[in-house]
Scaffold this motif. Structure first.
Motif, PDB file in Angstrom:
ATOM      1  N   ARG A   1     -22.412 -12.404  25.320  1.00  0.00           N
ATOM      2  CA  ARG A   1     -21.225 -12.153  24.482  1.00  0.00           C
ATOM      3  C   ARG A   1     -21.606 -12.175  23.010  1.00  0.00           C
ATOM      4  N   LEU A   2     -21.124 -11.181  22.273  1.00  0.00           N
ATOM      5  CA  LEU A   2     -21.395 -11.075  20.836  1.00  0.00           C
ATOM      6  C   LEU A   2     -20.081 -11.117  20.067  1.00  0.00           C
ATOM      7  N   VAL A   3     -20.018 -11.944  19.009  1.00  0.00           N
ATOM      8  CA  VAL A   3     -18.853 -12.006  18.125  1.00  0.00           C
ATOM      9  C   VAL A   3     -19.342 -11.730  16.709  1.00  0.00           C
ATOM     10  N   ARG A   4     -18.763 -10.714  16.064  1.00  0.00           N
ATOM     11  CA  ARG A   4     -19.200 -10.339  14.712  1.00  0.00           C
ATOM     12  C   ARG A   4     -18.150  -9.450  14.064  1.00  0.00           C
TER      13      ARG A   4
ATOM     14  N   THR B   1     -15.342  -8.742  19.567  1.00  0.00           N
ATOM     15  CA  THR B   1     -16.085  -9.401  20.638  1.00  0.00           C
ATOM     16  C   THR B   1     -16.575  -8.349  21.617  1.00  0.00           C
ATOM     17  N   SER B   2     -17.860  -8.360  21.908  1.00  0.00           N
ATOM     18  CA  SER B   2     -18.469  -7.382  22.800  1.00  0.00           C
ATOM     19  C   SER B   2     -19.232  -8.100  23.906  1.00  0.00           C
ATOM     20  N   PHE B   3     -19.375  -7.409  25.035  1.00  0.00           N
ATOM     21  CA  PHE B   3     -20.064  -7.991  26.182  1.00  0.00           C
ATOM     22  C   PHE B   3     -21.128  -7.022  26.711  1.00  0.00           C
ATOM     23  N   ALA B   4     -22.175  -7.585  27.280  1.00  0.00           N
ATOM     24  CA  ALA B   4     -23.195  -6.790  27.962  1.00  0.00           C
ATOM     25  C   ALA B   4     -23.702  -7.594  29.153  1.00  0.00           C
ATOM     26  N   LEU B   5     -23.990  -6.894  30.226  1.00  0.00           N
ATOM     27  CA  LEU B   5     -24.476  -7.531  31.445  1.00  0.00           C
ATOM     28  C   LEU B   5     -25.968  -7.282  31.594  1.00  0.00           C
TER      29      LEU B   5
ATOM     30  N   ASN C   1     -16.947 -10.462  40.873  1.00  0.00           N
ATOM     31  CA  ASN C   1     -17.017  -9.738  39.609  1.00  0.00           C
ATOM     32  C   ASN C   1     -18.066 -10.344  38.690  1.00  0.00           C
ATOM     33  N   GLU C   2     -19.100  -9.565  38.361  1.00  0.00           N
ATOM     34  CA  GLU C   2     -20.191 -10.072  37.537  1.00  0.00           C
ATOM     35  C   GLU C   2     -19.777 -10.324  36.095  1.00  0.00           C
ATOM     36  N   TRP C   3     -18.627  -9.784  35.703  1.00  0.00           N
ATOM     37  CA  TRP C   3     -18.171  -9.933  34.327  1.00  0.00           C
ATOM     38  C   TRP C   3     -17.280 -11.169  34.157  1.00  0.00           C
ATOM     39  N   GLY C   4     -17.232 -12.026  35.175  1.00  0.00           N
ATOM     40  CA  GLY C   4     -16.302 -13.144  35.158  1.00  0.00           C
ATOM     41  C   GLY C   4     -16.502 -14.134  34.018  1.00  0.00           C
ATOM     42  N   SER C   5     -17.723 -14.468  33.686  1.00  0.00           N
ATOM     43  CA  SER C   5     -17.959 -15.450  32.631  1.00  0.00           C
ATOM     44  C   SER C   5     -19.324 -15.216  31.998  1.00  0.00           C
ATOM     45  N   GLN C   6     -19.415 -15.527  30.701  1.00  0.00           N
ATOM     46  CA  GLN C   6     -20.661 -15.289  29.991  1.00  0.00           C
ATOM     47  C   GLN C   6     -21.584 -16.491  30.083  1.00  0.00           C
ATOM     48  N   ILE C   7     -22.887 -16.225  30.055  1.00  0.00           N
ATOM     49  CA  ILE C   7     -23.864 -17.317  30.071  1.00  0.00           C
ATOM     50  C   ILE C   7     -24.234 -17.736  28.651  1.00  0.00           C
ATOM     51  N   ARG C   8     -24.095 -16.813  27.698  1.00  0.00           N
ATOM     52  CA  ARG C   8     -24.528 -17.108  26.329  1.00  0.00           C
ATOM     53  C   ARG C   8     -23.680 -16.340  25.325  1.00  0.00           C
ATOM     54  N   SER C   9     -23.387 -16.989  24.202  1.00  0.00           N
ATOM     55  CA  SER C   9     -22.634 -16.351  23.123  1.00  0.00           C
ATOM     56  C   SER C   9     -23.488 -16.263  21.865  1.00  0.00           C
ATOM     57  N   TYR C  10     -23.409 -15.118  21.199  1.00  0.00           N
ATOM     58  CA  TYR C  10     -24.090 -14.878  19.939  1.00  0.00           C
ATOM     59  C   TYR C  10     -22.996 -14.679  18.888  1.00  0.00           C
ATOM     60  N   VAL C  11     -22.752 -15.689  18.087  1.00  0.00           N
ATOM     61  CA  VAL C  11     -21.677 -15.634  17.097  1.00  0.00           C
ATOM     62  C   VAL C  11     -22.285 -15.401  15.713  1.00  0.00           C
TER      63      VAL C  11
ATOM     64  N   PHE D   1     -24.386  -3.601  21.032  1.00  0.00           N
ATOM     65  CA  PHE D   1     -24.828  -4.919  21.483  1.00  0.00           C
ATOM     66  C   PHE D   1     -25.903  -4.788  22.558  1.00  0.00           C
ATOM     67  N   ALA D   2     -25.745  -3.808  23.456  1.00  0.00           N
ATOM     68  CA  ALA D   2     -26.779  -3.565  24.470  1.00  0.00           C
ATOM     69  C   ALA D   2     -28.105  -3.228  23.799  1.00  0.00           C
ATOM     70  N   GLY D   3     -28.041  -2.453  22.715  1.00  0.00           N
ATOM     71  CA  GLY D   3     -29.250  -2.135  21.956  1.00  0.00           C
ATOM     72  C   GLY D   3     -29.839  -3.357  21.274  1.00  0.00           C
ATOM     73  N   ILE D   4     -28.976  -4.233  20.761  1.00  0.00           N
ATOM     74  CA  ILE D   4     -29.436  -5.472  20.125  1.00  0.00           C
ATOM     75  C   ILE D   4     -30.168  -6.343  21.145  1.00  0.00           C
ATOM     76  N   LEU D   5     -29.594  -6.459  22.343  1.00  0.00           N
ATOM     77  CA  LEU D   5     -30.237  -7.258  23.386  1.00  0.00           C
ATOM     78  C   LEU D   5     -31.570  -6.650  23.807  1.00  0.00           C
ATOM     79  N   PHE D   6     -31.608  -5.315  23.924  1.00  0.00           N
ATOM     80  CA  PHE D   6     -32.871  -4.671  24.279  1.00  0.00           C
ATOM     81  C   PHE D   6     -33.951  -5.010  23.263  1.00  0.00           C
ATOM     82  N   ARG D   7     -33.614  -4.910  21.986  1.00  0.00           N
ATOM     83  CA  ARG D   7     -34.609  -5.190  20.943  1.00  0.00           C
ATOM     84  C   ARG D   7     -34.991  -6.679  20.935  1.00  0.00           C
ATOM     85  N   MET D   8     -34.055  -7.560  21.303  1.00  0.00           N
ATOM     86  CA  MET D   8     -34.371  -8.981  21.388  1.00  0.00           C
ATOM     87  C   MET D   8     -35.425  -9.235  22.475  1.00  0.00           C
TER      88      MET D   8
END
Length: 294
Positions: A126-129, A141-145, A244-254, A70-77
């Motif tokens: 947040r990614l759901v797939r 479900t995966s997360f990246a900061l 904690n920076e992981w407390g809540s997501q700003i965006r979800s990619y479902v 998912f971190a790689g997906i975000l980088f490419r985005m």
């Protein structure tokens, strides 16, 4: 604090300063003067570095291969978004896994207005797939900061004392690195008072990586001080800044069982997930800018 709120607060303090009893309480008067100067400095600084370059860092959350992918997906985005804008992307540090994902990656986005457009992308994504790494094809479900830092303009300085720095050296890594297993060119710097840390590994020499890491650390400290200052003005707890920076997501990619990308701050959403993941994120950025200036 929104720009209009800051201007109103500055005007309020200036009005108070014109009153004959302003200096009756010297301590309170000094606090107001400091608050006004901080607001003015923040406004001027923001206007300057909004027009400049940005440094993005993506850190994979818990979840092993899925989170790193998912971190790689975000980088490419973001790489795709930069290409659409005609901006340049260059690595500062990369910790790549064997599947094309990243445990962490830091890169510079160079172009006019890059920071101003990308700064509100910071936060947990947040990614759901259906996991490509799960033999049972289970939903994952995966997360990246994501962290977004400005390039500090000339005249904006952050003092770094040598006794406050823990500087470490290591061999450079990452796919295709020219110095892998040859020399200790990678640099990690920890700012002891704040425990903030930065890495730089893609420059050819240790000195160049050190200079890049120092510049990055200054931006990181400056951004933290800005956030603390904003919370003080709003009357919020400073401790909340280091929560904690992981407390809540700003965006979800479902991507399963339906396709939807939704920003939880603005409720803006798009169903063409392929377009979004290829860099089509202007709609999300525009929606955030509207609520920030309103």
């Amino acid at each position: 604090m929104k720009s209009e709120e800051a201007k109103a607060r500055i005007a309020e303090i200036q009005s108070a300063m014109e009153k004959s009893d302003f200096w009756n309480d010297p301590a309170a008067a000094q606090r107001l003067i400091k608050e006004m100067k901080d607001l003015e400095a923040a406004a001027e600084g923001a206007a300057a570095y909004d027009r400049g370059n940005a440094t993005l860092s993506i850190l994979a959350g818990a979840g092993g291969d899925d989170a790193e992918d998912f971190a790689g997906i975000l980088f490419r985005m973001y790489q795709g978004y930069a290409a659409k804008k005609g901006w340049q992307v260059s690595f500062i540090d990369e910790n790549e896994n064997d599947h094309g994902g990243f445990r962490s990656v830091t890169f510079e986005v160079k172009g006019k207005g890059a920071y101003g457009r990308l700064k509100h992308e910071a936060g947990v994504h947040r990614l759901v797939r259906i996991s490509p790494f799960n033999a049972n094809s289970k939903r994952q479900t995966s997360f990246a900061l994501l962290e977004v830092l400005p390039e500090l303009p000339d005249g904006v300085g952050v003092e770094l004392k040598s006794e406050d720095l823990d500087i470490q050296f290591a061999r450079s890594g990452g796919a295709g690195g020219q110095n892998v297993n040859k020399r200790e060119t990678a640099v990690r710097i920890v700012h002891i008072p704040t425990n903030l840390s930065v890495h730089a590994s893609t420059e050819r020499s240790q000195q160049a990586n050190r200079e890049r890491a120092m510049s990055l650390l200054k931006s990181k400290i400056f951004k933290r001080e800005e956030e603390i200052r904003e919370r003080e003005v709003k009357g919020l707890s400073i401790a909340a800044t280091t929560a904690n920076e992981w407390g809540s997501q700003i965006r979800s990619y479902v991507l399963h069982p339906y396709k939807l990308v939704k920003d939880h701050r603005t409720d803006y959403e798009e169903h063409n997930t392929d377009s979004v993941l290829e860099g089509g994120i202007d709609g999300f950025i525009d929606a955030m800018e509207k609520i920030k200036v309103s």
